[in-house]
Design a protein around this motif. Sequence first.
Motif, PDB file in Angstrom:
ATOM      1  N   HIS A 238       0.827  -1.207   0.000  1.00 27.17           N
ATOM      2  CA  HIS A 238       0.000   0.000   0.000  1.00 27.17           C
ATOM      3  C   HIS A 238       0.861   1.256   0.000  1.00 27.17           C
ATOM      4  CE1 HIS A 238      -0.510   0.349   4.691  1.00 27.17           C
ATOM      5  NE2 HIS A 238       0.658   0.767   4.285  1.00 27.17           N
ATOM      6  N   LEU A 239       0.187   2.360  -0.300  1.00 25.45           N
ATOM      7  CA  LEU A 239       0.853   3.662  -0.285  1.00 25.45           C
ATOM      8  C   LEU A 239       0.486   4.335   1.020  1.00 25.45           C
ATOM      9  CD1 LEU A 239      -0.026   4.879  -3.896  1.00 25.45           C
ATOM     10  CD2 LEU A 239       2.207   4.122  -3.066  1.00 25.45           C
ATOM     11  N   ARG A 240       1.478   4.918   1.680  1.00 24.60           N
ATOM     12  CA  ARG A 240       1.173   5.599   2.940  1.00 24.60           C
ATOM     13  C   ARG A 240       1.756   7.003   2.942  1.00 24.60           C
ATOM     14  NH1 ARG A 240       2.965   6.796   7.917  1.00 24.60           N
ATOM     15  NH2 ARG A 240       5.058   6.000   7.494  1.00 24.60           N
ATOM     16  N   PRO A 241       0.909   8.017   2.761  1.00 24.84           N
ATOM     17  CA  PRO A 241       1.420   9.392   2.820  1.00 24.84           C
ATOM     18  C   PRO A 241       1.869   9.727   4.242  1.00 24.84           C
ATOM     19  CG  PRO A 241      -0.815   9.288   1.876  1.00 24.84           C
ATOM     20  CD  PRO A 241      -0.530   7.949   2.477  1.00 24.84           C
ATOM     21  N   HIS A 242       2.987  10.410   4.381  1.00 24.54           N
ATOM     22  CA  HIS A 242       3.477  10.785   5.718  1.00 24.54           C
ATOM     23  C   HIS A 242       2.604  11.863   6.337  1.00 24.54           C
ATOM     24  CE1 HIS A 242       7.924   9.345   5.758  1.00 24.54           C
ATOM     25  NE2 HIS A 242       7.116   8.450   5.222  1.00 24.54           N
ATOM     26  N   GLU A 243       2.427  11.755   7.650  1.00 21.95           N
ATOM     27  CA  GLU A 243       1.798  12.847   8.406  1.00 21.95           C
ATOM     28  C   GLU A 243       2.807  13.995   8.467  1.00 21.95           C
ATOM     29  OE1 GLU A 243      -1.217  12.615   9.550  1.00 21.95           O
ATOM     30  OE2 GLU A 243      -1.513  10.458   9.237  1.00 21.95           O
ATOM     31  N   ALA A 244       2.273  15.220   8.669  1.00 20.44           N
ATOM     32  CA  ALA A 244       3.160  16.391   8.688  1.00 20.44           C
ATOM     33  C   ALA A 244       4.276  16.239   9.720  1.00 20.44           C
ATOM     34  CB  ALA A 244       2.338  17.650   8.965  1.00 20.44           C
ATOM     35  N   ASP A 245       3.973  15.632  10.882  1.00 15.79           N
ATOM     36  CA  ASP A 245       4.986  15.580  11.948  1.00 15.79           C
ATOM     37  C   ASP A 245       6.038  14.490  11.743  1.00 15.79           C
ATOM     38  OD1 ASP A 245       3.487  13.370  12.448  1.00 15.79           O
ATOM     39  OD2 ASP A 245       2.977  13.864  14.524  1.00 15.79           O
ATOM     40  N   GLU A 246       5.902  13.661  10.717  1.00 20.22           N
ATOM     41  CA  GLU A 246       6.950  12.644  10.504  1.00 20.22           C
ATOM     42  C   GLU A 246       7.802  12.940   9.281  1.00 20.22           C
ATOM     43  OE1 GLU A 246       5.734   8.658   9.215  1.00 20.22           O
ATOM     44  OE2 GLU A 246       3.728   9.408   8.787  1.00 20.22           O
ATOM     45  N   LEU A 247       7.530  14.056   8.594  1.00 19.72           N
ATOM     46  CA  LEU A 247       8.312  14.397   7.398  1.00 19.72           C
ATOM     47  C   LEU A 247       9.761  14.685   7.765  1.00 19.72           C
ATOM     48  CD1 LEU A 247       5.846  16.804   5.527  1.00 19.72           C
ATOM     49  CD2 LEU A 247       6.543  14.507   4.797  1.00 19.72           C
ATOM     50  N   SER A 248      10.694  14.262   6.887  1.00 18.11           N
ATOM     51  CA  SER A 248      12.103  14.608   7.101  1.00 18.11           C
ATOM     52  C   SER A 248      12.265  16.117   6.957  1.00 18.11           C
ATOM     53  CB  SER A 248      12.991  13.956   6.051  1.00 18.11           C
ATOM     54  OG  SER A 248      12.626  12.629   5.861  1.00 18.11           O
ATOM     55  N   SER A 251      11.804  17.487   3.467  1.00 21.58           N
ATOM     56  CA  SER A 251      10.674  17.055   2.630  1.00 21.58           C
ATOM     57  C   SER A 251       9.399  17.853   2.873  1.00 21.58           C
ATOM     58  CB  SER A 251      10.395  15.578   2.889  1.00 21.58           C
ATOM     59  OG  SER A 251       9.221  15.193   2.236  1.00 21.58           O
ATOM     60  N   LYS A 252       8.729  18.149   1.761  1.00 26.20           N
ATOM     61  CA  LYS A 252       7.452  18.854   1.845  1.00 26.20           C
ATOM     62  C   LYS A 252       6.302  17.848   1.836  1.00 26.20           C
ATOM     63  CE  LYS A 252       5.093  22.285  -0.904  1.00 26.20           C
ATOM     64  NZ  LYS A 252       5.283  23.123  -2.085  1.00 26.20           N
ATOM     65  N   GLN A 253       6.474  16.775   1.094  1.00 24.50           N
ATOM     66  CA  GLN A 253       5.488  15.685   1.088  1.00 24.50           C
ATOM     67  C   GLN A 253       6.237  14.387   0.763  1.00 24.50           C
ATOM     68  OE1 GLN A 253       2.570  16.340  -2.086  1.00 24.50           O
ATOM     69  NE2 GLN A 253       4.030  17.561  -3.249  1.00 24.50           N
ATOM     70  N   THR A 254       5.840  13.325   1.435  1.00 22.78           N
ATOM     71  CA  THR A 254       6.468  12.017   1.202  1.00 22.78           C
ATOM     72  C   THR A 254       5.389  10.951   1.235  1.00 22.78           C
ATOM     73  OG1 THR A 254       8.598  12.620   2.209  1.00 22.78           O
ATOM     74  CG2 THR A 254       8.073  10.287   2.166  1.00 22.78           C
ATOM     75  N   THR A 255       5.480   9.998   0.320  1.00 23.21           N
ATOM     76  CA  THR A 255       4.595   8.833   0.365  1.00 23.21           C
ATOM     77  C   THR A 255       5.475   7.592   0.354  1.00 23.21           C
ATOM     78  OG1 THR A 255       2.708   9.900  -0.686  1.00 23.21           O
ATOM     79  CG2 THR A 255       2.851   7.519  -0.919  1.00 23.21           C
ATOM     80  N   ASP A 256       5.229   6.704   1.303  1.00 21.35           N
ATOM     81  CA  ASP A 256       5.983   5.451   1.343  1.00 21.35           C
ATOM     82  C   ASP A 256       5.202   4.346   0.647  1.00 21.35           C
ATOM     83  OD1 ASP A 256       8.054   6.560   2.741  1.00 21.35           O
ATOM     84  OD2 ASP A 256       7.421   5.793   4.702  1.00 21.35           O
ATOM     85  N   GLY A 271      10.468   5.173  -0.498  1.00 17.90           N
ATOM     86  CA  GLY A 271       9.829   6.448  -0.179  1.00 17.90           C
ATOM     87  C   GLY A 271       9.920   7.372  -1.381  1.00 17.90           C
ATOM     88  N   ILE A 272       8.838   8.057  -1.685  1.00 15.78           N
ATOM     89  CA  ILE A 272       8.880   9.065  -2.741  1.00 15.78           C
ATOM     90  C   ILE A 272       8.736  10.410  -2.031  1.00 15.78           C
ATOM     91  CG2 ILE A 272       7.813   9.965  -4.857  1.00 15.78           C
ATOM     92  CD1 ILE A 272       7.097   6.420  -3.992  1.00 15.78           C
ATOM     93  N   ALA A 273       9.788  11.236  -2.138  1.00 13.77           N
ATOM     94  CA  ALA A 273       9.812  12.470  -1.357  1.00 13.77           C
ATOM     95  C   ALA A 273       9.899  13.684  -2.271  1.00 13.77           C
ATOM     96  CB  ALA A 273      11.008  12.459  -0.405  1.00 13.77           C
ATOM     97  N   ASP A 274       9.223  14.717  -1.878  1.00 12.74           N
ATOM     98  CA  ASP A 274       9.326  16.019  -2.542  1.00 12.74           C
ATOM     99  C   ASP A 274      10.354  16.809  -1.723  1.00 12.74           C
ATOM    100  OD1 ASP A 274       9.034  18.612  -3.400  1.00 12.74           O
ATOM    101  OD2 ASP A 274       6.838  18.618  -3.305  1.00 12.74           O
ATOM    102  N   ARG A 275      11.612  16.815  -2.199  1.00 14.40           N
ATOM    103  CA  ARG A 275      12.701  17.424  -1.421  1.00 14.40           C
ATOM    104  C   ARG A 275      12.827  18.913  -1.689  1.00 14.40           C
ATOM    105  NH1 ARG A 275      17.097  12.835  -0.287  1.00 14.40           N
ATOM    106  NH2 ARG A 275      18.147  14.532   0.767  1.00 14.40           N
ATOM    107  N   THR A 276      11.914  19.462  -2.458  1.00 13.50           N
ATOM    108  CA  THR A 276      11.923  20.895  -2.844  1.00 13.50           C
ATOM    109  C   THR A 276      13.309  21.277  -3.384  1.00 13.50           C
ATOM    110  OG1 THR A 276      12.501  21.801  -0.663  1.00 13.50           O
ATOM    111  CG2 THR A 276      10.149  21.380  -1.096  1.00 13.50           C
TER     112      THR A 276
END
Length: 453
Positions: A238-248, A251-256, A271-276
């Motif tokens: 499954h895909l699991r989008p990260h909650e705001a408080d667990e983002l590296s 990262s602005k948005q991450t989905t595992d 992990g697919i991360a938006d590293r800006t």
Amino acid sequence: MPAPNFDVIASLAKRRGFVFPSSEIYGGMAGFWDYGPLGVELKNNIKAAWWRHVVQLRDDVVGIDAAIIMNPRVWEASGHVAGFSDPMVDCRNCKLRFREDDLKGAPAGIACPNCGSKGTLTEPRQFNLMFATHVGPVEESASVAYLRPETAQAMFAQFENVATSMRRKLPFGIAQIGRSFRNEITPGNFIFRLREFDQMEMEFFVHPRDEDEWFAHWVDARHRWWTDVLGISADRLHLRPHEADELSHYSKQTTDIEYDFPGLGWAELEGIADRTDFDLRAHATASGRKLEVFDEAAGEHVVPYVIEPAMGVDRAVLTVLVDGYTEEQLAKEKRVVLRIRPELAPVKAAVLPLLRNRPELVERARALTAHLKPHVSAMYDDTASIGKLYRRQDEIGTPYCVTVDPESLDDGAATIRDRDTMTQERVSFQLIPGRIADLVAGRVAWEGVPRGA
Ligand code: ATP
């Protein structure tokens, strides 16, 4: 059938030559494993499948292969020297060390998960996960260097060279497959958490206005790779989008992408991360270089945003083994079959003489193996009875066994047996290599008939 636990997989992996404990004759070493003759083939096939889909089949991604040890300033700029750490807790009694994340509750209030004593766990302390070493003959602070904890930073450090030499415009990606090292506090779960492992990472540079569109593209593309290319069961992924408080921090948005492992539960494969523009800006500031590209449409220079799919090869090997493992009850015995996609199988075709004491059959079977080898990975085996040979090949996931029998000497043909259905086809010697290559590549369909039909 429920998925097998890690002990079953680790035992098969060792017995059949996929994965061995590192330096086992000296008692092994936690977090380090060696790939055996079949494991290296499986792992290489997984890497090739990633490289093909992420680099070769696209025209907007190129690859690099960078040095593992980089200038230590890379790791200062990236934030790893200051912040690549896990909060850890020590037990004062048994001296074991745990990740705070793995303890269910505040250390003061719980018993040590190892020795059970109460009130012996320390407050969490930060523990940097990078392995340090010294470059050159003198061990002084100026010579400290790190084994990379991720492959990604080389793509940022080489951004300018790649963009210029390959004349790239946005969007484009830089991919790499290679070793990473992390001094993990609690390695374990077989090859799930290692201290030395392979990563496959790709930094996809986009115009900042396009970040959401490309983020969605890569989440979807990567999810489909796991199901369609690696053949992993969709209902265990499954895909699991990260909650705001667990983002590296970057990262602005991450989905595992997670897999439901027996005994471990849902755990991260990728992990697919938006590293800006975090990394390019950090390296531009630290190096004094301009890490940007000219956007012709807008007529201005921009610092690209980065969408990063990052995965571990070893976790993919583990997932393929766990997901492919099946046990079937036949009339007289249990059959263990590794139902993995033929492209991933270490051996595509095993050639077996029906009777190993008949020199003409052995000679025919060996000659056929030699003809198969330029087309697909093939092996010859006559070290046991035919029934045992089939079971061995089933257990290592070989999709096709070719049996040379006394009739072969008259009709110039042999029997191909399909791993999953155990049905058979009689095919003449000359056509066997092409037939198996086509079947493995999925260009033709299997037409087997039940044995004896
Ligand atoms: P985890 O939360 O499991 O420690 P992570 O979020 O730190 O992983 P990333 O830094 O995003 O992992 O690394 C990308 C990928 O590299 C992970 O999805 C995983 O597949 C792989 N990976 C990371 N650490 C390890 C490890 N210690 N052993 C094996 N593979 C790893």
